[in-house]
Design an enzyme around this catalytic site. Structure first.
Site, PDB file in Angstrom:
ATOM      1  CG  HIS A 196      13.453  37.723  18.032  1.00  0.00           C
ATOM      2  ND1 HIS A 196      12.581  36.680  18.211  1.00  0.00           N
ATOM      3  CD2 HIS A 196      14.583  37.360  18.660  1.00  0.00           C
ATOM      4  CE1 HIS A 196      13.157  35.730  18.914  1.00  0.00           C
ATOM      5  NE2 HIS A 196      14.381  36.113  19.208  1.00  0.00           N
ATOM      6  CB  CYS A 320      32.170  29.563  32.663  1.00  0.00           C
ATOM      7  SG  CYS A 320      33.324  28.188  32.642  1.00  0.00           S
TER       8      CYS A 320
END
Length: 462
Positions: A196, A320
Site C-alpha cells: 500500500h 501535539c
C-alpha cells in the site's frame, strides 16, 4: 481535495485496480491444487512472485508474500533471531526505525534478548561507523530502514551492509518507503516492504530472505509460502501488488525528477512564507516526494485540522497530534523541533498547481493557529528593560506549544547573559526547548529533575 500523505498510504494505482478486477475472476482457486482452476491460480501467483522478485532484486524462491509489511518485518526479525540464536541474542536497530521494527525489538528484549540503538545525526541519518561500534560477537541481526518514513532521509544501506557483512551479521532492511523508487543497494540479507506504500492494495507485504541466511519460521508449521507466512494467500491482491510495483517502477525515474522539483519548491518557500519554521531531514540524500517541517508556537493537531479545512490532507509527527503527548521518536532522535510538525508526501501525478495552492494556504493556516494561541510572529517579548538576572516560569500542566510560547515571551525580561528556567511536565519540552534555542540564537544549559516535572534552563544571548 489534494492528498499529500502517500507516505502513509498511496492511492490505488490504475494498474493495480485493473489487475485486481481481472484476478478476482481468474485467481480465486487454491494455487496448491492440481486441477485446472488451481493451476491457473498457481500461474498467477508464480508470475506475481517473479515480478516482485525482479523489482526487489532477489530470486523468486527467496521472496514470500505476507498479510502486511508489518507482518513481514515481525516475521523477518523473529525468524532470523531464532535461526541465529546460537550466535547470541543481540539485536541492533537504528533510533529512527519504523514502529514495527521497534516493537519487535521491544518484544525481543522482553524475552531476554538485548538491543542496541544506533543514533542518528540531525538530518536523521545513521553512519556505518555507528553500526560497526554497535556490533558484537553476540549480534544475531541488524536492522536499518532504507529511507525514513517521517523525514525522507535515505540511509547508507550499502555501507552498513558492508560493515555487517564483514562481521558476519545479516542486515534486515525495511524498504517500505523506498521500494517504489528503485531497488535497495548493497548486500542486504533480509528485506521487507508493503504494497500500500506504492499504490498496491492494502494487506500485502513482501519478505525476501537471501539464500544462506539462517532463518527459522516462528509459530506452527505451514506448507504455504515456504512456511514463512501461513494461511491462504490473497491472490487477487498479490497480483495487483506485483503489477502496480512493476508499473510504478517503470515511471519512477521521470516521476522522481518531477516531484523533486516540487518538493524543492516547498523546502525553499516554506521558510520564506512562514516565520520560525525548521525544515527537517537531509536536504540532498532524501526521497524525492517527501518533505517535513516544524513550526514554532503551533499546535500540530490544530494545524492539521486547519489544513484539512483548506482542502489539504497531510500528516504529522508532532507530539501535539498524539494522545500520549510524547514527541515522535524520529524527531526526538534527530534532536529537531517537533511542535507544529507537517509531513507532505506527494503521490505520483501531483500537479504543480496543487503544490502552489498549498503554499498559498499554509501561511494563513499557521497564522490562524498562532492567533488562537495568543501568539504574534514572533511572540512579543517584554517591552520594558530587563528586570531580573534569572527567572523561573511555572509551566506545569501546560501542553505543547505553550511552554515554548511562555519562554519566548519571558526571555526579554532578563538581560543578555541572564537565564530563564522553564518548569514543565510535558515530555515534548525536552525536545522543543533546545530546538527553540537553536532557532532563536540562545544557549540551552540543560535540564534538572524536580519533584514535579523538569526544569529546563536557557541563557539569553541577544
Amino acid at each position: 481535495m489534494p492528498y499529500f500523505d502517500t507516505a502513509s498510504a498511496a492511492p490505488l494505482h490504475p494498474v493495480a485496480r485493473q489487475a485486481l478486477q481481472a484476478s478476482l475472476d481468474e485467481g480465486w482457486a487454491d494455487p496448491a491444487r492440481l486441477y485446472r482452476e488451481g493451476r491457473r491460480a498457481r500461474l498467477l501467483l508464480d508470475a506475481a512472485r517473479e515480478a516482485a522478485a525482479e523489482a526487489v532484486g532477489c530470486r523468486a524462491d527467496e521472496l514470500v508474500f505476507t498479510p502486511s509489511g508489518t507482518h513481514a518485518v515481525h516475521s523477518g526479525i523473529a525468524g532470523v533471531l531464532a535461526g541465529r540464536r546460537r550466535v547470541g541474542g543481540h539485536l541492533v536497530v537504528s533510533a529512527v526505525e519504523h514502529s514495527s521494527v521497534l516493537h519487535s525489538a521491544a518484544a525481543h528484549e522482553a524475552g531476554g534478548g538485548s538491543v542496541s540503538e544506533v543514533p542518528v545525526d540531525r538530518s536523521g541519518a545513521v553512519s556505518a561507523a555507528g553500526y560497526a561500534d554497535a556490533l558484537t560477537p553476540a549480534t544475531a541481526l541488524a536492522c536499518l530502514q532504507s529511507a525514513n518514513h517521517e523525514v525522507g532521509t535515505v540511509q547508507p544501506v550499502a555501507e552498513v551492509a558492508e560493515v555487517c557483512g564483514a562481521a558476519g551479521v545479516p542486515l534486515l532492511v525495511d524498504a517500505a518507503q523506498s521500494l517504489a523508487w528503485g531497488p535497495v543497494e548493497g548486500a542486504w540479507s533480509v528485506l521487507a516492504a508493503s504494497a500500500h506504500k506504492w499504490g498496491g492494495p492494502p494487506g500485502v507485504g513482501l519478505l525476501a530472505v537471501r539464500k544462506g541466511v539462517r532463518y527459522s519460521p516462528q509459530g506452527p508449521a505451514d506448507e504455504r509460502e515456504s512456511g514463512r507466512s501461513p494461511g491462504f494467500v490473497n491472490l487477487p491482491a498479490i497480483v495487483a501488488a506485483a503489477a502496480s510495483l512493476r508499473a510504478v517502477r517503470a515511471e519512477a525515474d521521470a516521476e522522481a525528477a518531477r516531484l523533486r522539483v516540487l518538493v524543492d519548491r516547498i523546502r525553499r518557500r516554506v521558510v520564506r512564507l512562514v516565520p520560525d519554521v525548521e525544515v527537517v531531514g537531509d536536504a540532498d540524500r532524501r526521497l524525492p516526494h517527501l518533505v517535513t517541517f516544524s513550526c514554532l508556537y503551533v499546535d500540530g493537531e490544530a494545524l492539521l485540522h486547519e489544513l484539512d479545512r483548506a482542502g489539504f490532507s497531510v500528516s504529522s509527527g508532532s507530539s501535539c497530534t498524539s494522545s500520549t503527548l510524547t514527541p515522535s521518536h524520529v524527531l526526538r532522535a534527530m534532536g529537531v523541533l517537533s511542535e507544529g510538525n507537517v509531513r507532505v508526501s506527494l503521490p505520483p501525478g501531483t500537479p504543480a498547481e496543487e503544490v502552489n495552492a498549498f503554499l498559498e494556504a499554509l501561511p494563513g493556516a499557521v497564522a490562524g493557529v498562532r492567533e488562537r494561541l495568543g501568539v504574534s510572529e514572533p511572540p512579543a517579548v517584554a517591552a520594558a528593560a530587563p528586570v531580573t538576572e534569572s527567572l523561573e516560569l511555572d509551566a506545569l500542566g501546560l501542553r505543547c506549544p505553550q511552554p515554548v510560547i511562555e519562554l519566548a515571551r519571558a526571555i526579554g525580561r532578563v538581560p543578555v547573559g541572564g537565564t530563564v528556567t522553564v518548569l514543565s511536565d510535558d515530555e515534548v519540552a525536552r525536545l522543543d526547548i533546545p530546538a527553540w534555542c537553536a532557532m532563536r540564537g540562545h544557549d540551552y544549559l540543560g535540564e534538572t529533575p524536580r519533584p514535579a516535572g523538569t526544569a529546563y534552563t536557557v541563557r539569553r544571548r541577544t
